[in-house]
Design a protein around this motif. Structure first.
Motif, PDB file in Angstrom:
ATOM      1  N   MET A  80      -7.196  44.440  33.492  1.00  0.00           N
ATOM      2  CA  MET A  80      -6.122  43.484  33.755  1.00  0.00           C
ATOM      3  C   MET A  80      -6.569  42.387  34.718  1.00  0.00           C
ATOM      4  N   HIS A  81      -7.654  42.650  35.435  1.00  0.00           N
ATOM      5  CA  HIS A  81      -8.249  41.638  36.310  1.00  0.00           C
ATOM      6  C   HIS A  81      -9.361  40.857  35.596  1.00  0.00           C
ATOM      7  N   ASN A  82      -9.466  41.017  34.285  1.00  0.00           N
ATOM      8  CA  ASN A  82     -10.554  40.394  33.507  1.00  0.00           C
ATOM      9  C   ASN A  82     -11.923  40.879  33.970  1.00  0.00           C
ATOM     10  N   GLY A  83     -11.989  42.129  34.337  1.00  0.00           N
ATOM     11  CA  GLY A  83     -13.240  42.699  34.814  1.00  0.00           C
ATOM     12  C   GLY A  83     -13.732  43.823  33.923  1.00  0.00           C
ATOM     13  N   THR A  84     -14.818  44.447  34.321  1.00  0.00           N
ATOM     14  CA  THR A  84     -15.396  45.562  33.572  1.00  0.00           C
ATOM     15  C   THR A  84     -15.781  46.676  34.538  1.00  0.00           C
ATOM     16  N   ILE A  85     -15.912  47.881  34.002  1.00  0.00           N
ATOM     17  CA  ILE A  85     -16.417  49.007  34.783  1.00  0.00           C
ATOM     18  C   ILE A  85     -17.272  49.880  33.879  1.00  0.00           C
ATOM     19  N   ARG A  86     -18.351  50.393  34.441  1.00  0.00           N
ATOM     20  CA  ARG A  86     -19.182  51.345  33.716  1.00  0.00           C
ATOM     21  C   ARG A  86     -19.770  52.321  34.729  1.00  0.00           C
ATOM     22  N   VAL A  87     -20.374  53.392  34.231  1.00  0.00           N
ATOM     23  CA  VAL A  87     -20.915  54.417  35.116  1.00  0.00           C
ATOM     24  C   VAL A  87     -22.318  54.787  34.679  1.00  0.00           C
ATOM     25  N   GLU A  88     -23.164  55.013  35.661  1.00  0.00           N
ATOM     26  CA  GLU A  88     -24.505  55.559  35.436  1.00  0.00           C
ATOM     27  C   GLU A  88     -24.567  56.890  36.164  1.00  0.00           C
ATOM     28  N   SER A  89     -25.009  57.943  35.478  1.00  0.00           N
ATOM     29  CA  SER A  89     -25.004  59.257  36.105  1.00  0.00           C
ATOM     30  C   SER A  89     -25.984  60.197  35.420  1.00  0.00           C
ATOM     31  N   GLN A  90     -26.534  61.098  36.231  1.00  0.00           N
ATOM     32  CA  GLN A  90     -27.370  62.176  35.734  1.00  0.00           C
ATOM     33  C   GLN A  90     -26.979  63.463  36.439  1.00  0.00           C
ATOM     34  N   PRO A  91     -26.903  64.579  35.703  1.00  0.00           N
ATOM     35  CA  PRO A  91     -26.553  65.847  36.339  1.00  0.00           C
ATOM     36  C   PRO A  91     -27.491  66.171  37.501  1.00  0.00           C
ATOM     37  N   GLY A  92     -26.917  66.495  38.639  1.00  0.00           N
ATOM     38  CA  GLY A  92     -27.693  66.854  39.815  1.00  0.00           C
ATOM     39  C   GLY A  92     -28.209  65.686  40.622  1.00  0.00           C
ATOM     40  N   LYS A  93     -27.969  64.451  40.150  1.00  0.00           N
ATOM     41  CA  LYS A  93     -28.511  63.266  40.841  1.00  0.00           C
ATOM     42  C   LYS A  93     -27.442  62.258  41.228  1.00  0.00           C
ATOM     43  N   GLY A  94     -26.173  62.637  41.098  1.00  0.00           N
ATOM     44  CA  GLY A  94     -25.114  61.743  41.528  1.00  0.00           C
ATOM     45  C   GLY A  94     -24.682  60.749  40.465  1.00  0.00           C
ATOM     46  N   SER A  95     -23.727  59.900  40.852  1.00  0.00           N
ATOM     47  CA  SER A  95     -23.148  58.912  39.941  1.00  0.00           C
ATOM     48  C   SER A  95     -23.028  57.567  40.634  1.00  0.00           C
ATOM     49  N   CYS A  96     -23.043  56.518  39.826  1.00  0.00           N
ATOM     50  CA  CYS A  96     -22.844  55.158  40.335  1.00  0.00           C
ATOM     51  C   CYS A  96     -21.842  54.452  39.430  1.00  0.00           C
ATOM     52  N   PHE A  97     -20.688  54.083  39.990  1.00  0.00           N
ATOM     53  CA  PHE A  97     -19.682  53.324  39.258  1.00  0.00           C
ATOM     54  C   PHE A  97     -19.863  51.844  39.585  1.00  0.00           C
ATOM     55  N   ILE A  98     -19.965  51.030  38.553  1.00  0.00           N
ATOM     56  CA  ILE A  98     -20.283  49.607  38.705  1.00  0.00           C
ATOM     57  C   ILE A  98     -19.110  48.773  38.196  1.00  0.00           C
ATOM     58  N   ILE A  99     -18.507  48.026  39.105  1.00  0.00           N
ATOM     59  CA  ILE A  99     -17.345  47.187  38.786  1.00  0.00           C
ATOM     60  C   ILE A  99     -17.774  45.726  38.821  1.00  0.00           C
ATOM     61  N   THR A 100     -17.329  44.955  37.836  1.00  0.00           N
ATOM     62  CA  THR A 100     -17.559  43.512  37.823  1.00  0.00           C
ATOM     63  C   THR A 100     -16.205  42.810  37.801  1.00  0.00           C
ATOM     64  N   LEU A 101     -15.973  41.922  38.780  1.00  0.00           N
ATOM     65  CA  LEU A 101     -14.698  41.216  38.905  1.00  0.00           C
ATOM     66  C   LEU A 101     -14.941  39.731  39.144  1.00  0.00           C
ATOM     67  N   PRO A 102     -13.937  38.900  38.856  1.00  0.00           N
ATOM     68  CA  PRO A 102     -14.086  37.462  39.150  1.00  0.00           C
ATOM     69  C   PRO A 102     -14.169  37.222  40.648  1.00  0.00           C
ATOM     70  N   GLN A 103     -14.961  36.234  41.022  1.00  0.00           N
ATOM     71  CA  GLN A 103     -15.011  35.873  42.442  1.00  0.00           C
ATOM     72  C   GLN A 103     -13.918  34.873  42.786  1.00  0.00           C
ATOM     73  N   THR A 104     -13.552  34.021  41.820  1.00  0.00           N
ATOM     74  CA  THR A 104     -12.488  33.047  42.043  1.00  0.00           C
ATOM     75  C   THR A 104     -11.586  33.009  40.815  1.00  0.00           C
ATOM     76  N   HIS A 105     -10.411  32.389  40.968  1.00  0.00           N
ATOM     77  CA  HIS A 105      -9.457  32.306  39.866  1.00  0.00           C
ATOM     78  C   HIS A 105      -9.940  31.385  38.760  1.00  0.00           C
ATOM     79  N   GLU A 106     -10.974  30.576  39.027  1.00  0.00           N
ATOM     80  CA  GLU A 106     -11.483  29.664  38.016  1.00  0.00           C
ATOM     81  C   GLU A 106     -12.348  30.377  36.994  1.00  0.00           C
ATOM     82  N   ARG A 107     -12.769  31.588  37.326  1.00  0.00           N
ATOM     83  CA  ARG A 107     -13.642  32.348  36.434  1.00  0.00           C
ATOM     84  C   ARG A 107     -12.778  33.072  35.413  1.00  0.00           C
ATOM     85  N   GLN A 108     -12.809  32.686  34.150  1.00  0.00           N
ATOM     86  CA  GLN A 108     -11.945  33.252  33.137  1.00  0.00           C
ATOM     87  C   GLN A 108     -12.609  34.364  32.340  1.00  0.00           C
ATOM     88  N   GLU A 109     -13.924  34.290  32.172  1.00  0.00           N
ATOM     89  CA  GLU A 109     -14.638  35.292  31.399  1.00  0.00           C
ATOM     90  C   GLU A 109     -15.687  35.943  32.282  1.00  0.00           C
TER      91      GLU A 109
END
Length: 241
Positions: A207-236
């Motif tokens: 709803m914020h025009n952003g994305t999220i994904r995860v990188e993970s391996q068993p026993g080595k932890g997880s990393c959640f990666i969020i991408t969001l607009p920096q300003t309201h002018e950024r539409q895509e």
């Protein structure tokens, strides 16, 4: 739309009632013991019971707020109030909150790479980050180390939340953002909830025009990666690793 809402209400109500029994039972038991007066001369034990009741009440309040937001999303009634949100004070406040409420030592580290703010609804952004940090702590054993970084790239802000936890098996990675999905594995610690946290996170980010994904391996932890607009002018938003 009516059929979809009816199905959502049925599934969600069943899951919610089932998983709210445990905190409610804890609250009732704690209140009963305190009402007996047996702990009046045991200050430390009394304090622990009061803390447990407070923690469970806060947990139920958080779930209730999330239910309201998810219902608004399902009915297309949620209105975001986006603004420029300065990241560091928000993240510092969350870190302090989790240090106070978590019953195990948590090491936090943070880094901001040419990134000061993001364009978002401040309340929803706080809920998104709080949910991810809470999960990172839950699945990181007795000595969690949570790393939070933010950087600006091509007009977008990339926020990473990385833990040193048990990780997620590959077969679950494609489904962890699905509604009501819970990872089932004998090696994972029993954690309360009913599988709406990450679904909520993904929905709010989209709803914020952003994305999220995860990188993970068993026993080595997880990393959640969020991408969001920096300003309201950024539409895509570019999907950036």
């Amino acid at each position: 739309m009516q059929r979809r809402l009816a199905l959502f209400q049925r599934d969600f109500t069943y899951a919610m009632i089932h998983d709210m029994k445990s905190p409610l039972n804890t609250i009732l038991m704690g209140a009963h013991i305190l009402n007996t007066g047996k702990l009046e001369e045991q200050a430390e034990k009394k304090k622990k019971y009061l803390q447990a009741i407070s923690d469970e009440c806060n947990h139920l309040l958080t779930l209730s707020n999330r239910v309201i937001l998810l219902t608004q999303i399902e009915k297309d009634e949620l209105q975001l109030h986006k603004e420029t949100v300065v990241l560091e004070p928000l993240i510092d406040d969350l870190i302090e909150k989790f240090r106070l409420k978590t019953h195990k030592p948590v090491e936090f580290s943070k880094a901001f790479h040419h990134c000061n703010s993001v364009y978002a609804d401040a309340f929803c952004l706080r809920e998104i980050l709080s949910n991810l940090i809470d999960n990172a702590i839950k699945y990181s054993g007795d000595s969690p180390h949570i790393q939070i970084t933010a950087e600006e790239r091509n007009g977008s802000v990339i926020i990473r939340i990385t833990d040193n936890g048990i990780g997620i098996e590959e077969e679950h990675l494609a489904h962890i953002f699905d509604k009501f999905y819970r990872v089932s594995n004998s090696k994972r610690p029993p954690v309360r909830g009913y599988g709406i946290g990450l679904f909520y996170v993904k929905t709010m980010i989209h709803m914020h025009n952003g994305t999220i994904r995860v990188e993970s391996q068993p026993g080595k932890g997880s990393c959640f990666i969020i991408t969001l607009p920096q300003t309201h002018e950024r539409q895509e938003i570019d999907i950036i690793g």
